[in-house]
Design a protein around this motif. Structure first.
Motif, PDB file in Angstrom:
ATOM      1  N   PRO A   1      11.192  14.741  27.906  1.00 50.12           N
ATOM      2  CA  PRO A   1       9.765  14.914  27.618  1.00 50.12           C
ATOM      3  C   PRO A   1       9.347  16.379  27.568  1.00 50.12           C
ATOM      4  CG  PRO A   1      10.076  13.163  29.210  1.00 50.12           C
ATOM      5  CD  PRO A   1      11.415  13.800  29.016  1.00 50.12           C
ATOM      6  N   ARG A   2       9.915  17.192  28.455  1.00 50.47           N
ATOM      7  CA  ARG A   2       9.545  18.614  28.482  1.00 50.47           C
ATOM      8  C   ARG A   2       9.971  19.301  27.186  1.00 50.47           C
ATOM      9  NH1 ARG A   2      11.916  22.233  33.262  1.00 50.47           N
ATOM     10  NH2 ARG A   2      13.833  21.818  32.071  1.00 50.47           N
ATOM     11  N   THR A   3      11.166  18.942  26.693  1.00 44.61           N
ATOM     12  CA  THR A   3      11.651  19.530  25.435  1.00 44.61           C
ATOM     13  C   THR A   3      10.775  19.093  24.267  1.00 44.61           C
ATOM     14  OG1 THR A   3      13.916  19.468  26.291  1.00 44.61           O
ATOM     15  CG2 THR A   3      13.647  19.784  23.926  1.00 44.61           C
ATOM     16  N   PHE A   4      10.397  17.809  24.282  1.00 47.32           N
ATOM     17  CA  PHE A   4       9.543  17.317  23.189  1.00 47.32           C
ATOM     18  C   PHE A   4       8.188  18.016  23.209  1.00 47.32           C
ATOM     19  CE2 PHE A   4       6.469  14.376  21.312  1.00 47.32           C
ATOM     20  CZ  PHE A   4       7.072  14.154  20.072  1.00 47.32           C
ATOM     21  N   ARG A   5       7.625  18.210  24.415  1.00 48.84           N
ATOM     22  CA  ARG A   5       6.340  18.917  24.493  1.00 48.84           C
ATOM     23  C   ARG A   5       6.475  20.337  23.966  1.00 48.84           C
ATOM     24  NH1 ARG A   5       5.967  16.173  29.525  1.00 48.84           N
ATOM     25  NH2 ARG A   5       6.714  18.033  30.623  1.00 48.84           N
ATOM     26  N   ARG A   6       7.606  20.950  24.221  1.00 48.06           N
ATOM     27  CA  ARG A   6       7.850  22.308  23.706  1.00 48.06           C
ATOM     28  C   ARG A   6       7.875  22.299  22.185  1.00 48.06           C
ATOM     29  NH1 ARG A   6      11.433  24.862  20.086  1.00 48.06           N
ATOM     30  NH2 ARG A   6      11.343  27.104  20.561  1.00 48.06           N
ATOM     31  N   HIS A   7       8.569  21.337  21.596  1.00 51.15           N
ATOM     32  CA  HIS A   7       8.611  21.233  20.129  1.00 51.15           C
ATOM     33  C   HIS A   7       7.208  20.964  19.573  1.00 51.15           C
ATOM     34  CE1 HIS A   7      12.837  21.550  20.307  1.00 51.15           C
ATOM     35  NE2 HIS A   7      13.148  20.268  20.506  1.00 51.15           N
ATOM     36  N   PHE A   8       6.463  20.143  20.287  1.00 42.89           N
ATOM     37  CA  PHE A   8       5.102  19.803  19.866  1.00 42.89           C
ATOM     38  C   PHE A   8       4.238  21.068  19.808  1.00 42.89           C
ATOM     39  CE2 PHE A   8       0.885  17.948  20.267  1.00 42.89           C
ATOM     40  CZ  PHE A   8       0.980  16.801  19.499  1.00 42.89           C
ATOM     41  N   ARG A   9       4.261  21.856  20.889  1.00 44.60           N
ATOM     42  CA  ARG A   9       3.473  23.096  20.928  1.00 44.60           C
ATOM     43  C   ARG A   9       3.977  24.084  19.878  1.00 44.60           C
ATOM     44  NH1 ARG A   9       4.316  22.396  26.498  1.00 44.60           N
ATOM     45  NH2 ARG A   9       5.919  24.030  26.430  1.00 44.60           N
TER      46      ARG A   9
ATOM     47  N   VAL B   1      21.988  32.323  18.336  1.00 42.43           N
ATOM     48  CA  VAL B   1      21.901  32.434  19.798  1.00 42.43           C
ATOM     49  C   VAL B   1      22.243  31.118  20.494  1.00 42.43           C
ATOM     50  CG1 VAL B   1      20.201  34.285  19.696  1.00 42.43           C
ATOM     51  CG2 VAL B   1      19.427  31.905  19.838  1.00 42.43           C
ATOM     52  N   GLY B   2      22.700  30.119  19.721  1.00 41.95           N
ATOM     53  CA  GLY B   2      23.229  28.904  20.339  1.00 41.95           C
ATOM     54  C   GLY B   2      22.345  27.684  20.274  1.00 41.95           C
ATOM     55  N   ALA B   3      21.229  27.744  19.582  1.00 46.03           N
ATOM     56  CA  ALA B   3      20.357  26.567  19.491  1.00 46.03           C
ATOM     57  C   ALA B   3      21.042  25.474  18.670  1.00 46.03           C
ATOM     58  CB  ALA B   3      19.031  26.945  18.848  1.00 46.03           C
ATOM     59  N   THR B   4      20.914  24.226  19.117  1.00 45.84           N
ATOM     60  CA  THR B   4      21.507  23.107  18.372  1.00 45.84           C
ATOM     61  C   THR B   4      20.683  22.807  17.126  1.00 45.84           C
ATOM     62  OG1 THR B   4      20.219  21.442  19.562  1.00 45.84           O
ATOM     63  CG2 THR B   4      22.341  22.094  20.524  1.00 45.84           C
ATOM     64  N   ASN B   5      21.305  22.080  16.199  1.00 48.34           N
ATOM     65  CA  ASN B   5      20.602  21.706  14.967  1.00 48.34           C
ATOM     66  C   ASN B   5      19.351  20.884  15.264  1.00 48.34           C
ATOM     67  OD1 ASN B   5      22.527  23.020  13.472  1.00 48.34           O
ATOM     68  ND2 ASN B   5      23.624  21.156  12.856  1.00 48.34           N
ATOM     69  N   GLY B   6      19.492  19.952  16.225  1.00 49.05           N
ATOM     70  CA  GLY B   6      18.344  19.129  16.580  1.00 49.05           C
ATOM     71  C   GLY B   6      17.208  19.939  17.164  1.00 49.05           C
ATOM     72  N   PHE B   7      17.540  20.892  18.014  1.00 49.74           N
ATOM     73  CA  PHE B   7      16.528  21.742  18.637  1.00 49.74           C
ATOM     74  C   PHE B   7      15.772  22.553  17.587  1.00 49.74           C
ATOM     75  CE2 PHE B   7      14.947  25.478  20.851  1.00 49.74           C
ATOM     76  CZ  PHE B   7      14.452  24.940  22.030  1.00 49.74           C
ATOM     77  N   ILE B   8      16.502  23.034  16.569  1.00 52.99           N
ATOM     78  CA  ILE B   8      15.865  23.816  15.499  1.00 52.99           C
ATOM     79  C   ILE B   8      15.046  22.920  14.592  1.00 52.99           C
ATOM     80  CG2 ILE B   8      16.317  25.270  13.484  1.00 52.99           C
ATOM     81  CD1 ILE B   8      18.902  26.187  14.889  1.00 52.99           C
TER      82      ILE B   8
END
Length: 294
Positions: free
Chosen positions: A3-11, A206-213
């Protein structure tokens, strides 16, 4: 996804929309214009299709019964007509009723015929499908107590041909407009992402995954689609309400009816919303994918 990661993507998606204001405006504008054109054309085509269907459904066969036919002969003819697979309903109209209808439609001059009525008793036949009318009329004419079976042969067949052509053209135009809308919107979103390719490359290095991007861009596409659909949905909802109110009263005298407000607006606006969301997410997904292979 946490949830914290999703909120980060949302913001992050909202921040990116504000940070790239002009590109966001361009993408939303493309969505707005194309969906508005698509929605207006779809409303017009749906109403034209309803009018065409209503006209087709008004087509009927008028079976003139031979003057020497007795009651049992008329009943026999009715049973023969009703046995045809193409026939949906059969109504009887006596020659007296036919004359009164003629006086009502054509004027009181025809009241002179009330003493010596020259008209026929009539069976009014409706077919299951309007396109069955010519075939049903040909069969009915072969029955013993049928004088004539009239349905306006040339006009009806021309009408069916015109309606079929108009529907086919409408389907092609709507499909073409939707494809054009998808193409324009997705390409506009591609331009916005292309302008940020460096940002994607740095995140990847810097190592971010495809999904994270990808997630913030997918959410951006979602917001662009939703924002771009607001004006078309609002314009069609309000515009059709007033258009139906203004035109229905004028055209009802000509027996032309439009689709009701809610039965049309709810499906059309729902379809536009789905298209907007799909195109926004799809355009972002396709566009960002090419920059993930660094």
């Amino acid at each position: 996804m946490k949830p914290r990661t999703f909120r980060r993507h949302f913001r992050e998606s909202f921040k990116n929309l504000r940070r790239n204001g002009w590109m966001t405006f361009a993408a939303v504008s493309a969505v707005t214009v194309t969906l508005l054109l698509t929605g207006v054309f779809l409303v017009i085509m749906l109403n034209l299709n309803k009018v065409a269907t209503d006209i087709e459904n008004d087509v009927e066969v008028r079976v003139h019964i031979k003057l020497l036919a007795e009651e049992k002969d008329k009943e026999q003819l009715r049973m023969q007509i009703e046995s045809l697979p193409e026939v949906e309903s059969v109504d009887y109209s006596s020659k007296e009723e036919e004359l009164q209808n003629m006086i009502k439609d054509m004027g009181s001059d025809f009241s002179l015929f009330e003493q010596s009525n020259p008209l026929y008793d009539v069976f009014i036949v409706k077919t299951v499908r309007p396109q069955d009318t010519p075939n049903a009329a040909r069969k009915i004419e072969q029955f013993e107590y049928t004088e004539t079976a009239v349905y306006g042969e040339e006009k009806v067949e021309n009408l069916f041909s015109f309606m079929k052509t108009a529907r086919n053209i409408g389907v092609v135009l709507v499909a073409g407009l939707l494809f054009t809308a998808m193409f324009l919107i997705s390409n506009t979103i591609k331009i916005t992402i292309f302008a940020r390719r460096k940002e994607i490359e740095i995140m990847k290095l810097v190592g971010a995954t495809n999904g994270f991007i990808r997630w913030p861009f997918l959410l951006e596409g979602l917001w662009i689609g939703l924002l771009g659909s607001l004006i078309p949905i609002g314009a069609i909802s309000v515009g059709y309400y007033y258009a139906e109110q203004a035109l229905s009263a004028r055209l009802s005298a000509h027996f032309i009816e439009f689709i009701g407000y809610l039965p049309l607006v709810l499906p059309v606006t729902g379809l536009l919303l789905i298209i907007a969301i799909f195109i926004g997410i799809w355009g972002s997904f396709i566009s960002v994918r090419r920059f993930l292979n660094v």
